[in-house]
Design a protein around this motif. Structure first.
Motif, PDB file in Angstrom:
ATOM      1  N   PRO A 153       0.866  -1.175   0.000  1.00 48.19           N
ATOM      2  CA  PRO A 153       0.000   0.000   0.000  1.00 48.19           C
ATOM      3  C   PRO A 153       0.904   1.227   0.000  1.00 48.19           C
ATOM      4  N   PRO A 154       0.724   2.166  -0.914  1.00 50.26           N
ATOM      5  CA  PRO A 154       1.693   3.271  -1.012  1.00 50.26           C
ATOM      6  C   PRO A 154       1.573   4.265   0.132  1.00 50.26           C
ATOM      7  N   GLY A 155       0.486   4.200   0.906  1.00 54.01           N
ATOM      8  CA  GLY A 155       0.342   5.129   2.019  1.00 54.01           C
ATOM      9  C   GLY A 155       0.374   6.570   1.521  1.00 54.01           C
ATOM     10  N   SER A 156       0.978   7.419   2.292  1.00 54.25           N
ATOM     11  CA  SER A 156       0.934   8.854   2.005  1.00 54.25           C
ATOM     12  C   SER A 156       1.606   9.246   0.702  1.00 54.25           C
ATOM     13  N   GLY A 175       5.868   7.921   3.254  1.00 56.70           N
ATOM     14  CA  GLY A 175       4.662   7.121   3.288  1.00 56.70           C
ATOM     15  C   GLY A 175       4.819   6.041   4.333  1.00 56.70           C
ATOM     16  N   THR A 176       3.686   5.665   4.880  1.00 56.43           N
ATOM     17  CA  THR A 176       3.704   4.565   5.841  1.00 56.43           C
ATOM     18  C   THR A 176       2.580   3.635   5.441  1.00 56.43           C
ATOM     19  N   ALA A 177       2.925   2.402   5.200  1.00 53.67           N
ATOM     20  CA  ALA A 177       1.909   1.460   4.747  1.00 53.67           C
ATOM     21  C   ALA A 177       1.539   0.536   5.877  1.00 53.67           C
ATOM     22  N   TYR A 230       4.596  -7.183  12.354  1.00 58.17           N
ATOM     23  CA  TYR A 230       3.356  -6.397  12.294  1.00 58.17           C
ATOM     24  C   TYR A 230       3.609  -4.918  12.122  1.00 58.17           C
ATOM     25  N   ARG A 231       4.878  -4.524  12.160  1.00 56.87           N
ATOM     26  CA  ARG A 231       5.165  -3.093  12.032  1.00 56.87           C
ATOM     27  C   ARG A 231       4.913  -2.635  10.609  1.00 56.87           C
ATOM     28  N   ASP A 232       4.613  -1.372  10.460  1.00 55.82           N
ATOM     29  CA  ASP A 232       4.283  -0.816   9.146  1.00 55.82           C
ATOM     30  C   ASP A 232       5.511  -0.773   8.237  1.00 55.82           C
ATOM     31  N   HIS A 233       5.235  -0.738   6.931  1.00 52.74           N
ATOM     32  CA  HIS A 233       6.306  -0.550   5.958  1.00 52.74           C
ATOM     33  C   HIS A 233       6.565   0.941   5.833  1.00 52.74           C
ATOM     34  N   GLY A 239       8.540   0.961   9.940  1.00 51.63           N
ATOM     35  CA  GLY A 239       7.853   1.972  10.722  1.00 51.63           C
ATOM     36  C   GLY A 239       7.529   3.169   9.856  1.00 51.63           C
ATOM     37  N   HIS A 240       7.990   4.345  10.234  1.00 52.29           N
ATOM     38  CA  HIS A 240       7.658   5.554   9.486  1.00 52.29           C
ATOM     39  C   HIS A 240       8.602   5.790   8.329  1.00 52.29           C
ATOM     40  N   GLY A 241       8.018   6.243   7.227  1.00 54.42           N
ATOM     41  CA  GLY A 241       8.808   6.537   6.042  1.00 54.42           C
ATOM     42  C   GLY A 241       9.893   7.551   6.304  1.00 54.42           C
ATOM     43  N   GLY A 242       9.541   8.548   7.108  1.00 52.38           N
ATOM     44  CA  GLY A 242      10.491   9.614   7.356  1.00 52.38           C
ATOM     45  C   GLY A 242      11.727   9.156   8.104  1.00 52.38           C
TER      46      GLY A 242
END
Lengths: 620, 366
Positions: A321-324, A538-540, A559-562, A586-589
């Protein structure tokens, strides 16, 4: 002693002598007839047999072509390797031979026996050498040669071995070699191949097999009854395979791979003005050298069952999922469709209500009032929920597809996935359900059904950067034959031009630059002094969160986000775009942007845009 | 003894023919012993040396009046039997058989001498029988004993080839000496009946050879290999041959035992049908010269000795070429005057010496 015999008995002797004479004469006639039959009547048949049994055609394998990077540095070539073979016909006593062999090579006797058994089952004739061990080292070769006398039938045969000079570098794109199988042999394009030949089984090695192969030569030799070659009667030297100049840059590729460290995921770096892939990786990787000369079964199983999927090329087959990151698409759509003006502000109080449900912003306290630029910089979800509602899912899908999402990019590799851009008709067709308005909100922030591959995201970013041209990503720059004659020059291929006004693009560029450069921007870790970088984090979501209670950091890794990050630079005249996905980062940033920063820094250092010293100051 | 009449009756043509065939053999051995990719062998020199010794033995044989040999026939026979006994007791074993005895630097094969001894003793006994009024039951038994004793010893070595040769020569001599035809009918039936019984006495390799002869393609890489490769060699020679020293079957070692038992295949391969025909015609000429001499001899002993030697040479040729061309099973019989090997060469030269001896003394009243 009688000298004079009676007349009658002398007649008897002479008669009988004549009978014997006739008998002997008959035999001479029989012999002459027999020899006439063999030599004259059947002469050509026996001539053919005598030629057949003393003539062998030996193939001389061509040297497989090399892979080079865009600067002509050799990445993959072929080195001599050594195989141990056994010719059963020449073995006097199998047991002691195998015992000694096993003692010298350290490989178990059982394994050798198994190999021989299988070769026999396949009906390998006794005079044909059977490959017992592949790719043995120099020391073993020397030991075997020293013990040659006690090992009749065992010989060391040199065989070219594919050498991936940088180990797992670019492994997924290169692919690997393996023994040709039955169904491949039956294929017309492999009609000059034989059992035991190595061919590309995956990646570029497979796709470019016929470029890389070259043409085998042959030697027609005369052998004696023991199969020893007495002389060469005819022949043709082999013609080496072609040299493939790739679009990737070794330095950038190495930087990208190193930047990932032990993290899994994928990254694609692309030249925005040509679609050439400058670097591409999927983590974790594997070393294709493992496959050279046959991969051991246990090694193969380990790779196959690794939960991090080292054999999958996540850059083209990983669907996330591309997220933000998807907010870029929604922003472009909203501006182009004029559902919002650049100056209009929307108030974010941390959530929005829709259809009786609460849709949260990632920032619980809310962003307050923001316009489009601020909404992109701070990645406000509430703002984009609103844009989503105004656009509707079909418009969002139209722009996403225009920017290359939802369909393969057409890169020269197998196994590329299309991702998924849902719309109403898709939902009806596939899910047999109507589209629920709430799903549009999820889609607007890149969640829900939406899936994209890293290469699609990189390509999309490149299209935004170059003013709307969607290229087909390219891996091969040119192909030369081994003497350096240019055979093919690959030119950039445009898939289509995306109609986006320059006003929109300027606005997006400006906002994305803010993501990296501004104090509240989410992509600050990709900042480089001296170069204007634009990006989007982005965070998926990997699992849907049960409301906000749990924090990402406390979740188990799987379970952590991409974490996602896309970027291009320099903003004023874009050259390079990239997309980074760190699985469970975790977070994209925080996870993906630093990798992008390292790659961009390496790129601009190389092009002379930034100095080593400047770099040191920018590193936090 | 050696007066001018002897010299005028000496058959130079026959001596020349034998030497010519021996030289053809010399060339064939030279070619057959030179393999592509191997250092040259010097066995052709050894063969030349044997031809020399053979010629000396031939001249020695001529110098003794054959009627003297008539007198000593039993003694020679006894000596041969004694040597065969020595072989049985302490002979040298080679190739799965016990055939040789060593005397100083020499290795002798007494079974070779036995051929000459048996021809002499049978000719003597059979001519005596004729003189004394023909065959009786006891005389049949004596003939059987004379043949049976050496045959028994040689079969035991075992030497199938020589045993068969002795048997064929003996049967021919008995036939020539006038033994009633019905005897051969009885004996022939007896032998046929005894075949299953005799089969048990053969060594494994002998059984194998016979079985493979009947069906060589059963085992093309094993026991059938010899026959197949030999036929390929002969057949691939074609009409004109592949050229001297150009035979691929022999040069590349596909042919087994090519300088001994399979020398004919080399000649046929390299010189073709033309060469093989020339050789066969020379052999035929030699054999019919021998028969002619026998026919013109006035005493029965001389006739029988000349015929014994002549048929010996002929049977050698038939069995050898029949074997190499796939007509007969592989039994180890050399090609006369051609195959490499001293023992058989000397026997043959002595035999030819006997024929020459008879030829030049047949009108001479001793």
């Amino acid at each position: 002693m009688s000298i004079n015999l009676s007349h009658s008995s002398l007649q008897l002797f002479q008669r009988r002598t004549r009978i014997v004479a006739v008998f002997l004469a008959c035999f001479f006639v029989i012999l002459i007839t027999r020899v006439w039959y063999l030599q004259v009547l059947q002469g050509s048949f026996y001539k053919e047999r005598s030629i057949k049994q003393r003539t062998r055609i030996q193939r001389v394998l061509s040297q497989r072509g090399e892979f080079l990077d865009r600067e002509g540095r050799v990445l993959v070539d072929t080195q001599p390797g050594f195989n141990i073979t056994i010719t059963l016909e020449d073995v006097q006593d199998l047991d002691p031979t195998l015992k000694l062999l096993s003692r010298l090579t350290g490989v178990s006797e059982k394994k050798a026996r198994e190999t021989i058994r299988r070769a026999r089952e396949k009906g390998t004739p006794a005079f044909q050498p059977i490959r017992l061990f592949t790719n043995v080292d120099w020391k073993t070769v020397a030991l075997l040669e020293a013990n040659q006398i006690d090992l009749p039938g065992i010989s060391v045969s040199p065989e070219p071995l594919r050498n991936f000079r940088y180990g797992d570098l670019f492994a997924h794109a290169f692919g690997y070699l393996g023994e040709i199988n039955r169904s491949e042999l039956a294929d017309a394009s492999f009609r000059n191949y034989r059992i035991g030949d190595e061919i590309g089984k995956a990646g570029l090695e497979k796709i470019l097999q016929h470029e890389l192969k070259g043409t085998d030569g042959f030697r027609q030799v005369e052998v004696n009854s023991r199969g020893r070659i007495i002389n060469e009667t005819a022949g043709q030297p082999p013609f080496p395979g072609n040299r493939i100049f790739l679009t990737i840059d070794l330095d950038l590729q190495q930087t990208l791979e190193t930047a990932f460290g032990k993290q899994s995921g994928a990254g694609v770096v692309i030249d925005v003005n040509s679609g050439e892939i400058l670097a591409m990786t999927s983590r974790p990787a594997f070393s294709p050298n493992l496959f050279s000369g046959g991969i051991p079964q246990e090694e193969w199983n380990r790779l196959l069952h690794d939960p991090l999927h080292p054999l999958t090329n996540k850059a083209i087959s990983g669907q996330y999922p591309p997220g933000s990151v998807f907010k870029i698409v929604v922003a472009v759509a909203a501006l182009e469709e004029k559902v919002i003006s650049p100056h209009e502000t929307i108030y974010c109080r941390g959530y929005t209500r829709f259809g009786g449900r609460r849709f949260r912003c990632w920032k619980r306290g809310g962003h307050g009032k923001l316009n489009l630029t601020r909404a992109l910089v701070e990645s406000c979800d509430v703002y984009f929920y609103e844009l989503g509602q105004r656009l509707g899912i079909d418009k969002i899908a139209e722009y996403a597809k225009n920017l290359g999402l939802g369909s393969p990019t057409g890169i020269l590799l197998e196994g590329e996935q299309a991702g998924l851009i849902p719309d109403r008709s898709w939902k009806r067709r596939v899910r047999r359900e109507p589209w629920f308005p709430g799903e549009t909100l999820s889609a607007a922030i890149g969640q829900g059904y939406i899936l994209a591959t890293p290469i699609q995201l990189a390509n999309l970013t490149a299209a935004i950067a170059n003013g709307g041209t969607l290229y087909r990503p390219q891996l091969v720059r040119r192909i030369e034959d081994y003497e350096g004659t240019l055979l093919q020059e690959k030119h950039p291929t445009v898939r289509h031009d995306v109609p986006i006004s320059s006003r929109t693009l300027n606005l997006i560029d400006h906002a994305l630059e803010g993501v990296v450069s501004e104090k509240h921007g989410t992509g600050g870790r990709a900042r480089i002094r001296g170069v204007r970088v634009a990006g989007k984090t982005g965070t998926a979501q990997v699992v849907r969160m049960r409301q906000e209670e749990e924090k990402q950091e406390e979740l188990p890794d799987r379970y952590r986000d991409h974490a996602l990050f896309v970027a291009f630079a320099p903003v004023e005249k874009p050259e390079v775009a990239l997309a980074i996905v760190v699985e469970h980062g975790g977070h994209g940033g925080s996870a993906a942007a630093p990798i992008a920063g390292k790659v961009l820094r390496a790129y601009f250092k190389k092009t002379g845009r930034i100095l080593e010293i400047a770099d040191r100051h920018t590193t936090p | 003894m050696l007066d001018r009449r002897l010299i005028t009756h000496f058959d130079f043509g026959l001596l020349f023919l034998v030497l010519l065939i021996s030289l053809i053999g010399e060339g064939a051995i030279y070619s057959a012993s030179h393999f592509a990719g191997s250092p040259p062998s010097d066995i052709y020199l050894k063969q030349l040396y044997w031809i020399g010794i053979g010629t000396v033995m031939l001249l020695a044989t001529i110098s003794i009046d054959y009627r003297t040999l008539h007198r000593y026939a039993y003694l020679i026979y006894a000596v041969a039997l004694g040597l065969l006994l020595i072989v049985v007791l302490k002979g040298k074993v080679g190739m799965g058989a016990q055939r040789w005895i060593t005397v100083g630097p020499l290795t002798l094969q007494p079974s070779e001498l036995t051929k000459i001894a048996l021809i002499l003793v049978l000719s003597r006994y059979l001519s005596d029988v004729q003189e004394r009024g023909g065959f009786t039951a006891g005389r049949y038994l004596n003939v059987a004993l004379l043949i049976g004793l050496p045959l028994f010893l040689i079969v035991r070595q075992p030497d199938l080839g020589t045993s068969l040769m002795l048997l064929f020569i003996s049967v021919t001599l008995i036939f020539l000496a006038g033994m009633p035809v019905r005897f051969f009918v009885y004996a022939g039936s007896a032998v046929l009946g005894a075949i299953p019984f005799l089969w048990g006495f053969l060594k494994d390799y002998q059984k194998q050879r016979i079985l493979v002869f009947l069906k060589p393609d059963l085992d093309p890489s094993g026991a059938g290999y010899h026959i197949i490769q030999s036929k390929i060699a002969i057949g691939s020679g074609g009409f004109l041959g592949k050229g001297i020293m150009q035979g691929t079957q022999s040069q590349l070692r596909f042919l087994p035992e090519q300088h001994t038992d399979f020398i004919f295949s080399v000649i046929a391969e390299e010189t073709g049908f033309l060469g093989a025909l020339v050789l066969l015609l020379l052999f035929a000429y030699l054999v019919f010269k021998g028969i002619n001499i026998a026919l013109k001899t006035q005493d029965l002993f001389g006739t029988l000795v000349a015929m014994g030697v002549t048929t010996m040479i002929a049977y050698y040729i038939f069995i050898n070429i029949g074997m190499t061309s796939g007509l007969f099973p592989v039994v180890g019989v050399p090609l006369p005057f051609i195959s490499y090997g001293g023992s058989s060469l000397i026997t043959l030269f002595i035999g030819v010496g006997l024929i020459l001896n008879i030829r030049m003394r047949r009108f001479h009243e001793g």
